[in-house]
Write a protein that holds these residues in place. Structure first.
Motif, PDB file in Angstrom:
ATOM      1  N   GLY A 161       0.841  -1.202   0.000  1.00  0.00           N
ATOM      2  CA  GLY A 161       0.000   0.000   0.000  1.00  0.00           C
ATOM      3  C   GLY A 161       0.866   1.239   0.000  1.00  0.00           C
TER       4      GLY A 161
ATOM      5  N   VAL B  65      -3.321   0.098  -3.842  1.00  0.00           N
ATOM      6  CA  VAL B  65      -2.813  -1.158  -3.292  1.00  0.00           C
ATOM      7  C   VAL B  65      -2.402  -2.009  -4.487  1.00  0.00           C
TER       8      VAL B  65
ATOM      9  N   VAL C   8      -2.556   5.139   1.290  1.00  0.00           N
ATOM     10  CA  VAL C   8      -2.850   3.898   2.011  1.00  0.00           C
ATOM     11  C   VAL C   8      -1.774   3.698   3.083  1.00  0.00           C
TER      12      VAL C   8
ATOM     13  N   VAL D  19      -2.109  -2.357   4.973  1.00  0.00           N
ATOM     14  CA  VAL D  19      -2.819  -3.443   4.283  1.00  0.00           C
ATOM     15  C   VAL D  19      -2.750  -4.677   5.171  1.00  0.00           C
TER      16      VAL D  19
ATOM     17  N   SER E  96      -7.586  -2.623   3.348  1.00  0.00           N
ATOM     18  CA  SER E  96      -6.624  -1.516   3.279  1.00  0.00           C
ATOM     19  C   SER E  96      -7.194  -0.323   4.029  1.00  0.00           C
TER      20      SER E  96
END
Length: 323
Positions: A36, A42, A63, A66, A77
């Motif tokens: 991420g 992702v 992000v 994850v 995520s």
């Protein structure tokens, strides 16, 4: 034990990469890696040829974590956009979107049996648990304040929670905070048990020993430059490992329980022999701070061997062989 560099993927993301988690292998499917990044994506990687097989979108900000479910079918995520996205690994179909207030979703971790998803609650000073069948918030385990708050420092009374880890038997949940404390909870009773002290700066990463015989053993990585090994039930600091020149941002333990790997803002990955309680190797594949290290599942042909992945602010992803 040693790490051998296999390959490094430059520009694996379009921005810093902050997290990595392995999708376990089955008889039908090989192990894969999820990463991420701050580029809001992702990505799914095939470690057999070090290629990206899929890019998942769905967040509108970076992000930060994850996590993969033990069944391998689903993953989650977490993003700075305050949403947790739960999706199918093979199709990217969204299963659920879990919303939290701003700055209240950081690191994610599925329970060992897959029944719950835990999220470090950031500014809420709590750990949130979602049920993975209905995706409903089932418990919010709050961290009590230590002592009386200082009147001159009202803004830092609460503990900003960055990291979370389950014990392998699923009984305990630990979370690390910005103030350096680690909180331990009894999951079945949703009850706070105690603090683990010893760190003086943020605890960004936690991992329990994978062995059910050592299920109380917890490792922590902190900005104070140390990795601590605790008896999480006995409230005991067993050892402190030092060697990194700066913040330790990530820690993970090998499937055989014999070694830990750490990633640091000193741009290195280190391998530590737990019997020797010392670093045995320093790897310098990255040119910026290393946000995550993750050991993969054991090799089908050699149970003492597995892969390790590391990700960095330099946008690169490195793979190593651990044996």
């Amino acid at each position: 034990m040693k790490l051998a560099s296999l390959d490094s993927v430059t520009n694996a993301h379009d921005d810093s990469i902050w997290s990595a988690a392995w999708v376990r292998s089955t008889e039908e499917y090989p192990a894969l890696l999820l990463t991420g990044g701050l580029d809001e994506t992702v990505r799914l990687w095939d470690p057999s040829n070090f290629t990206c097989v899929q890019t998942f979108t769905g967040h509108c900000l970076g992000v930060v974590s994850v996590a993969t479910h033990p069944t391998r079918r689903i993953a989650a995520s977490a993003s700075i956009d305050s949403f947790i996205r739960v999706f199918e690994v093979d199709t990217n179909n969204t299963i659920a979107t879990l919303e939290a207030p701003p700055s209240e979703v950081w690191q994610l971790q599925f329970s060992p049996n897959g029944s719950n998803l835990a999220a470090a609650g950031g500014g809420s000073s709590s750990v949130k648990l979602w049920d993975t069948t209905q995706w409903e918030l089932v418990t919010t385990m709050s961290i009590p304040r230590q002592g009386a708050p200082q009147p001159s420092d009202k803004s830092t009374n609460k503990k900003f929670v960055l990291s979370v880890a389950w014990s392998p038997d699923g009984r305990l949940l630990a979370c690390g905070s910005v103030d350096g404390t680690i909180s331990v909870f009894d999951v079945a009773r949703a009850k706070f048990l105690h603090f683990l002290d010893g760190h003086t700066m943020p605890v960004r990463s936690l991992v329990f020993s994978p062995s059910l015989h050592d299920s109380r053993i917890l490792f922590s990585a902190s900005d104070d430059g140390h990795v601590h090994m605790y008896d999480a039930e006995g409230k005991t600091l067993l050892t402190s490992l030092s060697g990194h020149a700066s913040w330790v941002l990530s820690v993970d333990i090998s499937p055989d329980g014999a070694a830990i790997a750490t990633g640091s803002s000193d741009k290195t990955v280190r391998l530590w022999d737990l019997k020797m309680r010392a670093a045995t190797q320093t790897l310098t594949n990255h040119t910026d701070q290393v946000w995550a290290v993750a050991f993969g599942p054991t090799s089908r042909t050699d149970v003492r061997s597995c892969m390790l992945a590391s990700v960095s602010d330099d946008k690169s992803l490195s793979f190593y062989q651990y044996s």
